[in-house]
Design an enzyme around this catalytic site. Structure first.
Site, PDB file in Angstrom:
ATOM      1  N   CYS A  47     -40.072  -0.223 -64.267  1.00 33.47           N
ATOM      2  CA  CYS A  47     -41.128  -0.968 -63.573  1.00 33.47           C
ATOM      3  C   CYS A  47     -40.636  -2.352 -63.123  1.00 33.47           C
ATOM      4  CB  CYS A  47     -42.379  -1.034 -64.436  1.00 33.47           C
ATOM      5  SG  CYS A  47     -43.878  -1.421 -63.480  1.00 33.47           S
TER       6      CYS A  47
ATOM      7  N   HIS B 294     -44.114   4.399 -65.474  1.00 33.65           N
ATOM      8  CA  HIS B 294     -44.103   4.215 -66.934  1.00 33.65           C
ATOM      9  C   HIS B 294     -44.213   5.567 -67.628  1.00 33.65           C
ATOM     10  CE1 HIS B 294     -44.227  -0.155 -67.458  1.00 33.65           C
ATOM     11  NE2 HIS B 294     -45.055  -0.219 -66.427  1.00 33.65           N
TER      12      HIS B 294
ATOM     13  N   ARG C 207     -59.118  -3.508 -70.946  1.00 31.78           N
ATOM     14  CA  ARG C 207     -58.744  -4.922 -71.026  1.00 31.78           C
ATOM     15  C   ARG C 207     -59.157  -5.661 -69.759  1.00 31.78           C
ATOM     16  NH1 ARG C 207     -52.731  -5.418 -69.909  1.00 31.78           N
ATOM     17  NH2 ARG C 207     -53.638  -5.020 -67.847  1.00 31.78           N
TER      18      ARG C 207
ATOM     19  N   SER D  28     -48.554   1.519 -63.041  1.00 25.51           N
ATOM     20  CA  SER D  28     -49.490   0.416 -63.256  1.00 25.51           C
ATOM     21  C   SER D  28     -48.819  -0.857 -62.756  1.00 25.51           C
ATOM     22  CB  SER D  28     -49.839   0.300 -64.751  1.00 25.51           C
ATOM     23  OG  SER D  28     -50.688  -0.802 -64.983  1.00 25.51           O
TER      24      SER D  28
ATOM     25  N   GLU E 189     -42.915   6.404 -70.211  1.00 27.72           N
ATOM     26  CA  GLU E 189     -42.926   6.209 -71.669  1.00 27.72           C
ATOM     27  C   GLU E 189     -44.329   5.980 -72.219  1.00 27.72           C
ATOM     28  OE1 GLU E 189     -42.992   1.989 -70.184  1.00 27.72           O
ATOM     29  OE2 GLU E 189     -42.175   3.908 -69.512  1.00 27.72           O
TER      30      GLU E 189
ATOM     31  N   LYS F  55     -54.052  -2.649 -56.670  1.00 30.28           N
ATOM     32  CA  LYS F  55     -53.175  -2.248 -57.759  1.00 30.28           C
ATOM     33  C   LYS F  55     -52.932  -0.743 -57.737  1.00 30.28           C
ATOM     34  CE  LYS F  55     -52.756  -2.474 -62.809  1.00 30.28           C
ATOM     35  NZ  LYS F  55     -53.409  -2.878 -64.082  1.00 30.28           N
TER      36      LYS F  55
END
Length: 309
Positions: A148, A241, A255, A198, A243, A169
């Site tokens: 990323c 991502h 969040r 993300s 992972e 985003k």
């Protein structure tokens, strides 16, 4: 080709991730036990730039521990940045800085993402240290896997490729396709596979393709370039991502909502659009294959037995 033998991942004694990984049946070994084994494990360092350091440790160690290779992991953090979400005790116990390892050589390195992508690179408070680390990988690491923001930073520093802001985003789980099929990193990949993204910025395919040394390996219609690498495999750039855990995007969404940030739910993620439900992990097989291929073909098969050779 060297014979592959089933081996565990070696981690620091008392690392919190150990208990989680043991419960998941991940084959691990702490330092004290590893000293009794007369083989040379692969030396892998992880530059962990994520704010949720312990969660990221677990995610990456899980993937490195699911291969038939013994891995000796060193955790690194920038000395010029003080994280707000990780205790000094944890950093002092388990992390080193580049100054403490710069005389060593490593078989492989992972550079994680970081929540600084909306800043110009030169405004990141540890950018000078970051460039020194990136330069160091050229001479001291057999292959480096950038993730990323780490991928964007590597592409910018090594090749002058700039990141570009997105109007909204990029957030969700996207389908990807292979651009080439005769590359070891992609061995066993499905023709179509899923991975999370993300981020607020991107790197254009055209800019990557202008660099003769680079090749685009995988892309997504919605998310753009997903995997690129140098043709010699010394540098691998993953824009998403893989992972991430099943719940990671959910936590990021909750969040942002709590902070009052306008944010759509992650794309193609929540079952039937129910933001209270825990999504299924759609990318586990892809993620394991990506990391095991990198570790085997780009690290294990390429690194010298004696790292100082």
């Amino acid at each position: 080709m060297r014979e592959r033998v089933a081996m565990p991942i070696k981690i620091p004694d008392h690392l919190p991730a150990k208990e989680i990984l043991l419960k998941e049946n991940i084959f691990i070994m702490d330092e004290s036990r590893a000293y009794t084994q007369d083989i040379r494990p692969l030396k892998i360092c992880i530059l962990n730039l994520m704010p949720t350091k312990q969660e990221t440790e677990t995610q990456l160690l899980r993937l490195l521990g699911n291969t038939p290779l013994q891995v000796d992991v060193s955790l690194l953090h920038p000395s010029t940045h003080s994280p707000r979400n990780t205790s000094k005790e944890h950093l002092n116990l388990f992390y080193k800085t580049i100054d403490e390892v710069k005389q060593q050589k490593f078989d492989g390195m992972i550079i994680t993402g970081a929540p600084v992508e909306t800043l110009p690179f030169h405004d990141v408070n540890y950018w000078n240290e970051m460039t020194s680390i990136l330069d160091w990988t050229t001479t001291n690491v057999t292959s480096t896997l950038h993730i990323c923001w780490g991928a964007q930073a590597g592409l910018y520093h090594h090749y002058g490729i700039k990141k570009k802001p997105l109007t909204t985003k990029l957030f969700g789980v996207y389908s990807h396709k292979l651009e080439v099929k005769n590359v070891n990193l992609l061995r066993g990949f499905d023709d179509v596979f899923y991975a999370p993204h993300s981020r607020h910025t991107t790197v254009s395919r055209e800019d990557i393709e202008r660099v003769d040394e680079l090749i685009v390996l995988s892309s997504s219609e919605e998310a753009g370039v997903y995997i690129a690498s140098s043709k010699d495999g010394k540098r691998v750039f993953v824009m998403g991502h893989s992972e991430y855990d099943a719940h990671t995007l959910k936590q990021e969404y909750e969040r942002d909502v709590k902070r009052g940030i306008a944010c759509d739910p992650p794309f193609n993620y929540f079952p039937e659009g129910n933001v209270d439900a825990l999504p299924p992990l759609q990318w586990r097989a892809h993620s394991n294959l990506l990391f095991s291929n990198w570790l085997n073909y780009y690290v294990y098969q390429e690194t010298p037995y004696h790292l100082d050779d």
